[in-house]
Design a protein around this motif. Structure first.
Motif, PDB file in Angstrom:
ATOM      1  N   MET A   1      33.488  47.950  45.236  1.00 28.51           N
ATOM      2  CA  MET A   1      34.822  47.754  45.071  1.00 28.51           C
ATOM      3  C   MET A   1      35.529  49.258  44.994  1.00 28.51           C
ATOM      4  O   MET A   1      35.019  50.123  44.679  1.00 28.51           O
ATOM      5  CB  MET A   1      34.788  47.407  43.422  1.00 28.51           C
ATOM      6  CG  MET A   1      34.622  45.970  42.847  1.00 28.51           C
ATOM      7  SD  MET A   1      35.948  44.758  43.518  1.00 28.51           S
ATOM      8  CE  MET A   1      36.954  44.832  42.437  1.00 28.51           C
ATOM      9  N   GLU A   4      39.502  53.866  41.026  1.00 29.13           N
ATOM     10  CA  GLU A   4      40.761  53.599  40.387  1.00 29.13           C
ATOM     11  C   GLU A   4      41.918  54.064  41.184  1.00 29.13           C
ATOM     12  O   GLU A   4      42.915  53.617  41.107  1.00 29.13           O
ATOM     13  CB  GLU A   4      40.603  54.208  39.156  1.00 29.13           C
ATOM     14  CG  GLU A   4      41.795  54.149  38.243  1.00 29.13           C
ATOM     15  CD  GLU A   4      41.827  54.918  36.813  1.00 29.13           C
ATOM     16  OE1 GLU A   4      42.574  55.232  36.309  1.00 29.13           O
ATOM     17  OE2 GLU A   4      40.419  55.174  36.455  1.00 29.13           O
ATOM     18  N   THR A   7      42.762  51.599  43.796  1.00 35.14           N
ATOM     19  CA  THR A   7      43.461  50.407  43.312  1.00 35.14           C
ATOM     20  C   THR A   7      44.376  50.310  42.534  1.00 35.14           C
ATOM     21  O   THR A   7      45.024  49.507  41.652  1.00 35.14           O
ATOM     22  CB  THR A   7      42.188  49.613  42.595  1.00 35.14           C
ATOM     23  OG1 THR A   7      41.818  50.255  41.302  1.00 35.14           O
ATOM     24  CG2 THR A   7      40.975  49.238  43.454  1.00 35.14           C
ATOM     25  N   ARG A 234      47.664  48.611  38.048  1.00 37.62           N
ATOM     26  CA  ARG A 234      46.196  48.290  38.865  1.00 37.62           C
ATOM     27  C   ARG A 234      46.580  47.180  39.750  1.00 37.62           C
ATOM     28  O   ARG A 234      46.962  46.130  39.299  1.00 37.62           O
ATOM     29  CB  ARG A 234      45.242  48.111  37.932  1.00 37.62           C
ATOM     30  CG  ARG A 234      44.799  49.257  37.116  1.00 37.62           C
ATOM     31  CD  ARG A 234      43.586  48.721  36.161  1.00 37.62           C
ATOM     32  NE  ARG A 234      43.079  50.023  35.428  1.00 37.62           N
ATOM     33  CZ  ARG A 234      42.146  50.660  35.744  1.00 37.62           C
ATOM     34  NH1 ARG A 234      41.666  50.769  37.079  1.00 37.62           N
ATOM     35  NH2 ARG A 234      41.784  51.672  35.084  1.00 37.62           N
ATOM     36  N   THR A 236      44.249  45.347  41.036  1.00 42.19           N
ATOM     37  CA  THR A 236      43.325  44.366  40.617  1.00 42.19           C
ATOM     38  C   THR A 236      43.945  42.987  39.629  1.00 42.19           C
ATOM     39  O   THR A 236      43.507  42.187  39.357  1.00 42.19           O
ATOM     40  CB  THR A 236      42.171  44.765  40.066  1.00 42.19           C
ATOM     41  OG1 THR A 236      42.568  45.685  38.984  1.00 42.19           O
ATOM     42  CG2 THR A 236      41.242  45.619  41.157  1.00 42.19           C
ATOM     43  N   ARG A 237      45.143  43.520  39.139  1.00 45.27           N
ATOM     44  CA  ARG A 237      45.867  42.511  38.337  1.00 45.27           C
ATOM     45  C   ARG A 237      46.749  41.728  39.073  1.00 45.27           C
ATOM     46  O   ARG A 237      46.936  40.419  38.370  1.00 45.27           O
ATOM     47  CB  ARG A 237      46.716  43.347  37.291  1.00 45.27           C
ATOM     48  CG  ARG A 237      45.923  44.249  36.433  1.00 45.27           C
ATOM     49  CD  ARG A 237      47.143  45.116  35.236  1.00 45.27           C
ATOM     50  NE  ARG A 237      46.345  45.839  34.556  1.00 45.27           N
ATOM     51  CZ  ARG A 237      46.922  46.326  33.479  1.00 45.27           C
ATOM     52  NH1 ARG A 237      48.252  46.718  33.463  1.00 45.27           N
ATOM     53  NH2 ARG A 237      46.167  47.184  32.554  1.00 45.27           N
ATOM     54  N   TRP A 242      44.135  39.558  45.357  1.00 53.81           N
ATOM     55  CA  TRP A 242      42.822  39.002  45.691  1.00 53.81           C
ATOM     56  C   TRP A 242      42.739  37.775  46.575  1.00 53.81           C
ATOM     57  O   TRP A 242      41.759  37.543  47.245  1.00 53.81           O
ATOM     58  CB  TRP A 242      42.430  38.427  44.153  1.00 53.81           C
ATOM     59  CG  TRP A 242      41.671  39.544  43.150  1.00 53.81           C
ATOM     60  CD1 TRP A 242      42.542  40.107  42.230  1.00 53.81           C
ATOM     61  CD2 TRP A 242      40.465  40.340  43.287  1.00 53.81           C
ATOM     62  NE1 TRP A 242      41.919  41.015  41.566  1.00 53.81           N
ATOM     63  CE2 TRP A 242      40.640  41.204  42.384  1.00 53.81           C
ATOM     64  CE3 TRP A 242      39.509  40.405  44.306  1.00 53.81           C
ATOM     65  CZ2 TRP A 242      39.625  42.259  42.168  1.00 53.81           C
ATOM     66  CZ3 TRP A 242      38.753  40.890  44.101  1.00 53.81           C
ATOM     67  CH2 TRP A 242      38.437  42.145  43.170  1.00 53.81           C
ATOM     68  N   PHE A 367      43.043  47.749  49.747  1.00 57.27           N
ATOM     69  CA  PHE A 367      42.308  46.718  48.999  1.00 57.27           C
ATOM     70  C   PHE A 367      42.017  45.443  49.812  1.00 57.27           C
ATOM     71  O   PHE A 367      40.830  45.029  49.609  1.00 57.27           O
ATOM     72  CB  PHE A 367      43.188  46.467  47.848  1.00 57.27           C
ATOM     73  CG  PHE A 367      42.658  45.487  46.825  1.00 57.27           C
ATOM     74  CD1 PHE A 367      41.605  45.961  45.777  1.00 57.27           C
ATOM     75  CD2 PHE A 367      43.030  44.071  46.966  1.00 57.27           C
ATOM     76  CE1 PHE A 367      41.045  44.875  45.050  1.00 57.27           C
ATOM     77  CE2 PHE A 367      42.633  43.019  46.185  1.00 57.27           C
ATOM     78  CZ  PHE A 367      41.593  43.635  45.017  1.00 57.27           C
ATOM     79  N   VAL A 371      38.059  44.985  50.594  1.00 50.55           N
ATOM     80  CA  VAL A 371      37.340  43.761  49.727  1.00 50.55           C
ATOM     81  C   VAL A 371      36.971  42.750  50.929  1.00 50.55           C
ATOM     82  O   VAL A 371      35.910  42.076  50.918  1.00 50.55           O
ATOM     83  CB  VAL A 371      38.267  43.514  48.590  1.00 50.55           C
ATOM     84  CG1 VAL A 371      37.611  42.094  48.016  1.00 50.55           C
ATOM     85  CG2 VAL A 371      38.407  44.522  47.666  1.00 50.55           C
TER      86      VAL A 371
END
Length: 428
Positions: A1, A4, A7, A234, A236-237, A242, A367, A371
């Motif tokens: 992953m 911080e 991301t 972030r 990832t929110r 994603w 990202f 990923v």
């Protein structure tokens, strides 16, 4: 992953999309970069796949010469995705520290070194290490391509993405179609056939030398004052981030299975080595015209879902044909799979469209690609294992077709008209 630092991203103003502001020193950027940067982009893109597709064309000779099992060969086809995930995540941090021009230059140098060393490998481990060196260079360059486009050409994202996507497809297909004839012309050794591609990388290294002077930490002008001062969020929110990462991973899975295994599938069906390489080149060359058309369409559609469905449908049809009659309809299946593989320029263009700011594109590119490539690692390996265990290609092809369904689903989600800043901001 991603960590911080990778991301987190800077949000754009909530009320409206604003263009990047020109920094105070923008006027000091030499005018010759206006033609040098597109040339450098093209040469870098041309070198981002020959290390992979040249190996796919000679997979039988390499595995035989190095005494690899099907499982080990599957590991070999998974190495690109692994390197892209591990080293690609470092690209934004390296770009901030040394400047993107210097990082891509180093990437081209690593590709050259890896391709030069690979023919001298005496065993599997050495061959994997040399391949990993070349793929490390490809990885960091992969991530920085959308960043460079966004920074130098913020008003021409679609056309410039199309330009380097076409160059990438041209390099991919060139390696696929000419590796076997070049190998024969050089005496029939797979070592010379793979090593010859280092010459193309040397040209890219030379062109990127002047651009190593860009130490701004971004691919061109520095971030605007608003971007630098904005609070961090972030990535990832963001559900879109994603979805885009999953879409990127699934299309990469299909692409690297195709590049690594499709010539072998055709050869096992009775197609000659030269024709199998030509079929792979047909699949790859479809990215030349469509690599320009798809980014153009992306900029004219609010949602990219219809493009995702069209490409996925071609993939399903191609795999069905490959399952039922691999040799009889080989040219048709290669064409359909080539159209399907153009999900790559689609994903790249969506990376630029799903963020309002240059800072967002940097982090979204890292990202989604890192990923995504992590997710794609098992695919080529599993194909090799399934083929080794079953003794045929029915199960691997069924796996490839099955992966197209979730690719379509997450592609539709990633193609919705929204930005990562909006989504991350809504969850603060």
């Amino acid at each position: 992953m991603p960590d911080e630092e990778t991301t987190t991203l800077s949000p754009a103003p909530a009320a409206r999309t604003e263009p990047l502001e020109a920094p105070a020193d923008a006027g000091r950027v030499p005018s010759w970069t206006r033609w040098l940067v597109p040339l450098a982009l093209v040469l870098a893109a041309v070198n981002l796949r020959p290390a992979i597709t040249s190996l796919g064309s000679l997979m039988k000779e390499v595995t035989g010469g190095l005494h690899m099992s099907g499982g080990i060969a599957g590991v070999l086809t998974s190495v690109p995705a692994f390197c892209f995930a591990v080293f690609g995540i470092m690209a934004p941090r390296l770009a901030r520290r040394f400047g993107p021009g210097a990082v891509v230059f180093a990437g081209m140098a690593a590709i050259t070194a890896g391709l030069l060393l690979r023919p001298f490998a005496g065993g599997t481990v050495t061959f994997l290490a040399a391949s990993a060196l070349a793929l490390m260079g490809i990885a960091v360059s992969n991530v920085l391509m959308p960043v460079i486009v966004k920074r130098y050409f913020p008003d021409r994202v679609g056309s410039m993405t199309g330009l380097y996507s076409m160059a990438l497809a041209a390099g991919t297909s060139l390696a696929a179609v000419t590796t076997v004839p070049l190998t024969d012309a050089l005496g029939g050794s797979w070592r010379q056939g793979l090593g010859i591609w280092a010459l193309l990388a040397v040209v890219a290294v030379a062109v990127w030398i002047p651009l190593t002077r860009d130490r701004s930490g971004s691919a061109g002008p520095a971030l605007s004052a608003k971007e630098e001062a904005a609070p961090a969020l972030r990535i990832t929110r963001s559900g879109t981030a994603w979805a885009l990462a999953c879409f990127f991973g699934l299309q990469a899975t299909g692409a690297y299975i195709t590049m690594g295994w499709m010539p072998t599938i055709f050869r096992d069906a009775g197609v000659s080595a030269g024709t199998a390489g030509l079929l792979l080149s047909i699949t790859m060359v479809m990215g030349v015209p469509l690599g320009f058309v798809i980014p153009w369409l992306v900029n004219r559609l609010r949602s990219q879902g219809p493009i995702v469905v069209a490409l996925g449908s071609c993939g399903l049809a191609g795999y069905a044909g490959l399952y039922l009659a691999p040799a009889a309809g080989a040219w048709v299946w290669a064409l359909l799979l080539g159209i399907s593989n153009c999900a790559f320029p689609l994903a790249l263009t969506m990376i630029s469209k799903r963020s309002r700011t240059g800072a967002g594109v940097v982090r979204l590119s890292a990202f989604a690609q890192c990923v995504g490539y992590l997710l794609s690692i098992p695919g080529p390996l599993l194909v090799g294992v399934l083929h080794d265990r079953s003794g045929g290609w029915d199960l691997p092809i069924a796996l490839m077709a099955g992966l197209m369904v979730p690719q379509i689903v997450v592609g539709i989600l990633a193609g919705r008209d929204r930005t990562i800043e909006d989504e991350a901001g809504a969850r603060r």
